[in-house]
Design an enzyme around this catalytic site. Structure first.
Site, PDB file in Angstrom:
ATOM      1  N   ASP A 227       0.838  -1.314   0.003  1.00 32.69           N
ATOM      2  CA  ASP A 227      -0.152   0.143   0.066  1.00 32.69           C
ATOM      3  C   ASP A 227       0.744   1.150   0.038  1.00 32.69           C
ATOM      4  O   ASP A 227       0.430   2.339  -0.134  1.00 32.69           O
ATOM      5  CB  ASP A 227      -0.982   0.025   1.246  1.00 32.69           C
ATOM      6  CG  ASP A 227      -2.198   0.906   0.980  1.00 32.69           C
ATOM      7  OD1 ASP A 227      -2.747   1.161  -0.117  1.00 32.69           O
ATOM      8  OD2 ASP A 227      -2.537   1.621   2.056  1.00 32.69           O
ATOM      9  N   SER A 251      -7.983   5.554  -1.145  1.00 34.60           N
ATOM     10  CA  SER A 251      -8.063   4.136  -1.723  1.00 34.60           C
ATOM     11  C   SER A 251      -9.257   3.675  -1.614  1.00 34.60           C
ATOM     12  O   SER A 251     -10.339   3.724  -0.394  1.00 34.60           O
ATOM     13  CB  SER A 251      -7.077   3.269  -0.648  1.00 34.60           C
ATOM     14  OG  SER A 251      -5.780   3.467  -0.752  1.00 34.60           O
ATOM     15  N   GLN A 301      -4.714  -1.346  -7.488  1.00 31.91           N
ATOM     16  CA  GLN A 301      -5.372  -0.330  -6.520  1.00 31.91           C
ATOM     17  C   GLN A 301      -6.112   0.576  -7.363  1.00 31.91           C
ATOM     18  O   GLN A 301      -5.411   1.401  -8.328  1.00 31.91           O
ATOM     19  CB  GLN A 301      -4.497   0.146  -5.708  1.00 31.91           C
ATOM     20  CG  GLN A 301      -5.082   0.956  -4.583  1.00 31.91           C
ATOM     21  CD  GLN A 301      -4.219   1.257  -3.382  1.00 31.91           C
ATOM     22  OE1 GLN A 301      -3.508   2.535  -3.856  1.00 31.91           O
ATOM     23  NE2 GLN A 301      -4.160   1.011  -2.423  1.00 31.91           N
TER      24      GLN A 301
END
Length: 312
Positions: A227, A251, A301
């Site tokens: 991340d 996110s 993502q």
């Protein structure tokens, strides 16, 4: 490390922080506590401020799901959706649903909640290791070795050394606090650039100290680190940065596919790019390689990405 964030006077003392202590804190953070059957609790980040780091919630949810798999199966993929921003301080509860247990595969769902409010949904799939048809068509990027690069921490120290007295306490804490994951960016601190360029980035990473010989923990640490840097890759194409308060974002979802076992305390290369942004969203991809060139994991993502409006 606990206590107040370092002041400019003791900035250099950060170099003496014990790496094993930082690594032990990360292991403790990612070790979830079993409350009852299929119910687990994750600890808050030491000295955490503001919103919970998304990688922490993903890694803790994966650990909770892995704790319910006891027959030799290993996680090969996870898909997570961020519902709300978590708050630093309160613990996070993880409720696990055992959706499927087969001979070769198993599936688990995890719902992460704070004070009864869901903040993340995660689904993880597990497989018993087996031999099969194999190919790898992802060339290893031509990048400098980690030994030839400065760490993210060193770069921050050099760039912001003469600006520390102009920062707020929370800004100094964010910039200077030691981290259990050492990162060595190939292309410098891209969030400092104002010139739009091709949205690609490479960063070497590993834990600062040695981890226990637990493959499940190493997968969780890789999920945690996945991340980092990813969401900002889409912003490179526009010469904008969250760090300069030019963007509003969060996110939305995060997926990881584990291809091969790896140690998170040995150098891994995170190669990211962003093929697309639009409609207030940015899409990012990542590939994680071992130092020997093996493709370890793939990541994807999407995040909300909006240009911050100037207040009149």
């Amino acid at each position: 490390m606990t206590g107040a964030p370092p002041s400019p006077a003791n900035f250099a003392d950060l170099e003496t922080i014990d790496p094993d202590t930082l690594t032990a804190q990360l292991v403790d953070l990612l070790t979830v506590e079993r409350i009852e059957n299929d119910s687990y609790r994750g600890k808050p980040q030491v000295d955490g401020i503001g919103r919970v780091f998304g990688g922490q919630v993903i890694a803790q949810a994966l650990q909770a799901a892995q704790a319910t798999i006891g027959d030799g199966k290993e996680a090969h993929s996870l898909h997570a959706y961020f519902l709300r921003g978590g708050e630093e301080g309160p613990p996070i509860d993880y409720a696990i649903a055992r959706d499927f247990d087969g001979r070769s595969f198993a599936n688990r769902r995890a719902v992460a909640s704070q004070d009864g409010t869901p903040i993340l949904n995660l689904t993880a799939s597990f497989q018993t290791p087996e031999d099969g048809l194999a190919h790898e068509n992802m060339p290893f990027p031509h990048v400098p070795s980690p030994e030839d690069l400065k760490s993210d921490h060193q770069l921050r120290r050099e760039i912001f050394a003469d600006k520390l007295d102009q920062m707020s306490e929370s800004q100094r804490h964010f910039m200077l606090r030691p981290r259990p994951i050492e990162m060595r960016p190939v292309d410098g601190l891209h969030w400092m650039e104002t010139r739009p360029r091709e949205p690609k980035s490479q960063t070497w990473f590993k834990t600062v100290g040695r981890l226990p010989d637990d493959p499940a923990l190493h997968r969780a640490v890789i999920a945690y680190a996945s991340d980092y840097t990813l969401l900002g890759t889409a912003a490179i194409a526009h010469g904008l940065s969250w760090m300069r308060n030019e963007l509003v974002g969060a996110s939305l979802d995060h997926a990881v596919w584990f291809h091969a076992p790896a140690r998170a305390d040995e150098w891994l290369l995170y190669d990211t790019d962003s093929p697309w942004s639009g409609n207030g969203r940015g899409y990012n991809r990542g590939r994680i390689f071992s130092e020997g060139g093996t493709l370890i994991a793939s990541v994807a993502q999407e995040g909300m990405m909006r240009k911050r409006r100037e207040r009149k």
